[in-house]
Write a protein that holds these residues in place. Structure first.
Motif, PDB file in Angstrom:
ATOM      1  N   ASP A 250       0.812  -1.150   0.031  1.00  0.00           N
ATOM      2  CA  ASP A 250       0.040   0.090   0.112  1.00  0.00           C
ATOM      3  C   ASP A 250       0.789   1.108   0.012  1.00  0.00           C
ATOM      4  O   ASP A 250       0.512   2.368   0.711  1.00  0.00           O
ATOM      5  CB  ASP A 250      -0.991   0.089   1.327  1.00  0.00           C
ATOM      6  N   GLY A 251       1.776   1.293  -0.707  1.00  0.00           N
ATOM      7  CA  GLY A 251       2.676   2.193  -0.863  1.00  0.00           C
ATOM      8  C   GLY A 251       2.268   3.583  -1.313  1.00  0.00           C
ATOM      9  O   GLY A 251       2.663   4.759  -0.882  1.00  0.00           O
ATOM     10  N   PHE A 252       1.521   3.382  -2.409  1.00  0.00           N
ATOM     11  CA  PHE A 252       0.894   4.648  -2.852  1.00  0.00           C
ATOM     12  C   PHE A 252       0.148   5.374  -1.966  1.00  0.00           C
ATOM     13  O   PHE A 252       0.331   6.730  -2.023  1.00  0.00           O
ATOM     14  CB  PHE A 252       0.136   4.300  -4.144  1.00  0.00           C
TER      15      PHE A 252
ATOM     16  N   TYR B 103       2.749   6.690   1.299  1.00  0.00           N
ATOM     17  CA  TYR B 103       4.013   7.405   1.254  1.00  0.00           C
ATOM     18  C   TYR B 103       3.582   8.458  -0.057  1.00  0.00           C
ATOM     19  O   TYR B 103       4.279   9.130   0.161  1.00  0.00           O
ATOM     20  CB  TYR B 103       5.034   6.605   0.790  1.00  0.00           C
ATOM     21  N   LEU B 104       2.842   8.378  -0.847  1.00  0.00           N
ATOM     22  CA  LEU B 104       2.486   9.238  -1.952  1.00  0.00           C
ATOM     23  C   LEU B 104       1.212  10.027  -1.559  1.00  0.00           C
ATOM     24  O   LEU B 104       0.845  11.060  -2.508  1.00  0.00           O
ATOM     25  CB  LEU B 104       2.489   8.516  -3.153  1.00  0.00           C
ATOM     26  N   GLY B 105       0.263   9.330  -0.835  1.00  0.00           N
ATOM     27  CA  GLY B 105      -0.853   9.977  -0.545  1.00  0.00           C
ATOM     28  C   GLY B 105      -1.836   9.835  -1.843  1.00  0.00           C
ATOM     29  O   GLY B 105      -2.762  10.919  -1.884  1.00  0.00           O
ATOM     30  N   ARG B 106      -2.017   8.836  -2.507  1.00  0.00           N
ATOM     31  CA  ARG B 106      -2.777   8.712  -3.542  1.00  0.00           C
ATOM     32  C   ARG B 106      -3.104   7.290  -3.770  1.00  0.00           C
ATOM     33  O   ARG B 106      -2.287   6.403  -3.128  1.00  0.00           O
ATOM     34  CB  ARG B 106      -2.162   9.338  -4.761  1.00  0.00           C
ATOM     35  N   PRO B 107      -4.217   7.032  -4.372  1.00  0.00           N
ATOM     36  CA  PRO B 107      -4.622   5.648  -4.646  1.00  0.00           C
ATOM     37  C   PRO B 107      -3.690   4.904  -5.775  1.00  0.00           C
ATOM     38  O   PRO B 107      -2.991   5.520  -6.619  1.00  0.00           O
ATOM     39  CB  PRO B 107      -6.140   5.461  -5.259  1.00  0.00           C
TER      40      PRO B 107
END
Length: 252
Positions: free
Chosen positions: A110-112, A115-119
């Motif tokens: 669930d890295g997106f 860490y990236l704040g997006r789906p």
């Protein structure tokens, strides 16, 4: 850890040996089917990616959907790139394939979102896109064989059939192991470690392929022995000295 120990040996198996090339000359379509199957079963980068794809899948429809997307992708580039002779340095292609392994491990963690704040991007499209790259990698290997013009399409399709057979065998084993493991407590406990391991393996493969790209002067070779590795470094040092000497002479 076992995977990392075995990778250097598997790396050599992932290429196409002179014995395999001769077997293709001596045999028919069945030999291409066999080579395609064994190539997939020893293709650690392809297997790691598939492992990442199915790791959290439990429904039969989802498994079929994502594996079909991957199969369509790699079949398209395998066939068309080989037919039209579209090729590239296979170390670089395999380096991109290694990054696809990293991507799947990162996505499984669930890295997106974390860490990236997006789906996460649409997984079907992503897997199809990576399938195209994996197929291109398979094509660069197939193009090392003496395919000839007569029966070219038949040989390519036979190799692709073999790849699909190898993928089915690998997928069946993976599903059996993962479905059995999923019923134990350790699955939830080690799922993070397992997908972190995918990222680590992908990074290792990436640098291994880039190292091979930087030390292989013969475009038809795969890998190099320790002796060739040493001479490769000596040749690079000599080339640098020659360039420096030429530069000094031009200045003088």
């Amino acid at each position: 850890m076992l995977l990392l120990v075995l990778l250097p040996t598997l790396a050599m198996a992932h290429g196409i040996s002179e014995a395999d090339k001769q077997a293709m000359l001596d045999g028919g379509y069945i030999r291409y089917v066999w080579l395609g199957a064994t190539h997939m079963l020893t293709g650690y980068d392809h297997l790691l990616f598939i492992f990442g794809v199915i790791f959290f899948l439990t429904g039969f429809r989802d498994i079929v959907k994502y594996i079909t997307a991957f199969t369509l992708g790699h079949s398209i580039t395998l066939v068309f790139a080989t037919v039209y002779g579209i090729s590239a340095n296979y170390f670089l292609v395999d380096a991109v394939i290694a990054l696809s392994v990293c991507y799947k491990g990162f996505d499984n963690l669930d890295g997106f979102n974390r860490y990236l704040g997006r789906p996460s991007p649409n997984l079907v499209l992503v897997i199809f896109g990576f399938g195209l790259i994996h197929g291109f990698g398979l094509s660069t290997r197939l193009q090392q064989l003496p395919l000839g013009d007569s029966g070219l399409i038949g040989r390519i399709l036979s190799f692709n059939v073999g790849v699909e057979i190898g993928q089915i065998i690998a997928l069946a084993i993976m599903l059996l192991v993962i479905s059995s493991w999923r019923r134990t407590r350790s699955f939830a406990q080690f799922s993070t470690v397992s997908n972190g391991g995918l990222i680590a393996a992908g990074v290792f493969l990436f640098f291994m392929q880039m190292h091979g790209f930087g030390h292989t002067t013969d475009p038809d070779s795969f890998g190099f022995s320790t002796d060739n590795h040493y001479h490769e470094h000596k040749q690079m040092e000599q080339d640098i000295l020659n360039q420096q000497r030429t530069l000094r002479e031009s200045i003088d």
